[in-house]
Design an enzyme around this catalytic site. Structure first.
Site, PDB file in Angstrom:
ATOM      1  N   GLN A  83      61.004 -50.446  -8.368  1.00 16.20           N
ATOM      2  CA  GLN A  83      62.207 -50.716  -9.155  1.00 16.20           C
ATOM      3  C   GLN A  83      61.836 -51.601 -10.332  1.00 16.20           C
ATOM      4  OE1 GLN A  83      65.520 -52.056  -6.760  1.00 16.20           O
ATOM      5  NE2 GLN A  83      66.416 -53.156  -8.455  1.00 16.20           N
ATOM      6  N   SER A 140      64.145 -56.160 -13.105  1.00 18.67           N
ATOM      7  CA  SER A 140      64.094 -57.583 -13.472  1.00 18.67           C
ATOM      8  C   SER A 140      63.037 -57.862 -14.531  1.00 18.67           C
ATOM      9  CB  SER A 140      63.803 -58.434 -12.230  1.00 18.67           C
ATOM     10  OG  SER A 140      64.856 -58.345 -11.302  1.00 18.67           O
ATOM     11  N   GLU A 178      71.774 -52.946  -2.574  1.00 18.91           N
ATOM     12  CA  GLU A 178      70.728 -53.930  -2.356  1.00 18.91           C
ATOM     13  C   GLU A 178      71.317 -55.239  -1.850  1.00 18.91           C
ATOM     14  OE1 GLU A 178      67.064 -56.015  -4.840  1.00 18.91           O
ATOM     15  OE2 GLU A 178      68.866 -55.357  -5.895  1.00 18.91           O
ATOM     16  N   ASN A 204      71.915 -66.869  -5.708  1.00 24.47           N
ATOM     17  CA  ASN A 204      73.185 -67.293  -5.110  1.00 24.47           C
ATOM     18  C   ASN A 204      74.104 -67.938  -6.137  1.00 24.47           C
ATOM     19  OD1 ASN A 204      72.127 -66.313  -2.773  1.00 24.47           O
ATOM     20  ND2 ASN A 204      72.100 -68.258  -1.671  1.00 24.47           N
ATOM     21  N   GLU A 205      73.528 -68.636  -7.117  1.00 24.48           N
ATOM     22  CA  GLU A 205      74.355 -69.276  -8.136  1.00 24.48           C
ATOM     23  C   GLU A 205      75.081 -68.225  -8.987  1.00 24.48           C
ATOM     24  OE1 GLU A 205      71.314 -71.963  -6.677  1.00 24.48           O
ATOM     25  OE2 GLU A 205      71.208 -69.951  -7.525  1.00 24.48           O
TER      26      GLU A 205
END
Length: 391
Positions: free
Chosen positions: A127, A130, A245, A375-376
């Site tokens: 993938q 990012s 995901e 998480n932020e």
């Protein structure tokens, strides 16, 4: 909502257990999503082929490409959950993510070429989403693809690419219209990883392993026929994959195995001349983790149930992923704490408890708070998209 047992899924789980007992290659003893060693890849290709041939994977694909006519909506979720529970590897690479995009948005020629090769294990996918400055904020990606006759020419850099060093194909996102709004102007491509100009460099991590890679793209030419979906519509192509995901990251099946290890560790390590498990505070802490793990499991099941009934909320997958990753981190931190001074030992030390599994798991646990969206950022997703709060 019904969260009880399901006879059909119980049968799926039984099939997974039997197949794994007979044919599964050894799984990396480390926790988490780890890239295999080079000599393990052939066996994982074969295992991937077996999972598909037994119709345990790809069941939601069109029937003409090997799918089932009326599969249970949670069929593959049960397969993945059971593989984790029995300690067997899943399919190697990101072929299922790529297949989902190709089935939904690809051409007939792309389906005919790629889907059988994903099923057979011939093609391992990675993938390529990012980037150094565009991870959780994927729409900020800077890799550019410019049209040149019947090709696109791509320049840029990707990072955190699992299995990039073994991948035959990459599911790539690149910006094709730099003047378009942030979430527009992005196109999805199928990239042959042997194309000139593709350089893959493994990244050595804090755990000492190289599970991810950075990928450099220098004047890489991709035929127009390898665009997945429409040019400048790549954001829509990838949205479903990202939901899958984040949902999978929050399922938490691995936490049950970690609980078993924690109980064994507490029985083995000493506190004041007695096994740590004899102490009330240790039993209280372990009991708290048991409660947390079961709550996480129910939250994940609740999200699945809402999705099945068409009432999914934008917060469901992010909440599940955040909950799992933070329970996972706290549990592994406590495993080190139980070891006292021995907690600073590492794998290979003759006196390290549990062969150093806890030390590696503690270091890797940080990755789950980042993978699938930090998480932020996911808390912002919950606030803005689910609660309607201002940016």
């Amino acid at each position: 909502m019904q969260l009880g047992q399901d006879a059909e899924l119980d049968e799926v789980r039984r099939r997974v257990r039997e197949l794994a007992a007979q044919h599964a290659p050894p799984r990396n003893r480390h926790t988490g999503v780890r890239a295999p060693e080079a000599d393990e890849v052939p066996a994982l290709r074969k295992w991937t082929r077996q999972l598909f041939s037994e119709q345990l994977l790809g069941v939601h694909w069109p029937v003409e490409y090997g799918g089932l006519a009326h599969p249970h909506p949670l069929f593959e979720a049960a397969v993945y959950d059971e593989l984790i529970r029995v300690g067997a590897p899943g399919p190697v690479g990101g072929g299922l993510l790529a297949a989902a995009a190709i089935i939904a948005s690809g051409t007939a020629a792309q389906k005919d070429y790629f889907l059988p090769r994903i099923r057979s294990g011939q093609h391992i996918w990675c993938q390529l989403f990012s980037e150094p400055d565009a991870g959780s904020d994927l729409a900020g990606l800077r890799t550019r693809a410019r049209r040149s006759d019947d090709h696109f020419v791509v320049d840029g850099q990707k990072v955190w690419t699992t299995n990039g060093q073994y991948a035959d194909w990459g599911y790539l996102l690149a910006r094709t219209d730099p003047d378009a709004p942030k979430h527009a102007g992005i196109t999805a491509f199928a990239l042959d990883m042997t194309t000139p100009g593709v350089t893959v460099r493994p990244l050595r991590e804090i755990t000492g392993t190289a599970d991810f890679n950075e990928v450099f793209l220098d004047e890489v030419r991709i035929p127009v026929s390898q665009v997945i979906g429409q040019v400048n519509q790549g954001w829509a192509v990838t949205t479903a994959s990202l939901v899958l995901e984040r949902s999978a990251a929050g399922s938490g099946a691995s936490l049950f195995g970690a609980l078993d290890r924690l109980a064994r560790l507490a029985a083995d390590v000493p506190r004041d001349g007695h096994p740590a498990i004899d102490r009330d505070d240790v039993r209280q802490a372990i009991g708290g983790f048991v409660a947390d793990v079961y709550v996480n499991s129910l939250v994940s099941a609740y999200g699945d149930s809402r999705a099945l009934h068409g009432s999914a909320d934008a917060a469901d997958a992010p909440v599940s992923k955040i909950l799992f990753s933070e329970i996972n981190l706290a549990l592994h931190e406590y495993g080190l704490e139980l070891q006292g001074a021995d907690g600073v030992r590492v794998e290979g030390d003759a006196f390290v408890p549990d062969l150093g599994w806890w030390q590696d798991a503690f270091l890797y646990a940080r990755a789950f708070t980042i993978a699938g969206g930090t998480n932020e950022v996911l808390r912002n997703v919950i606030a803005e998209r689910a609660l309607g709060l201002p940016r």
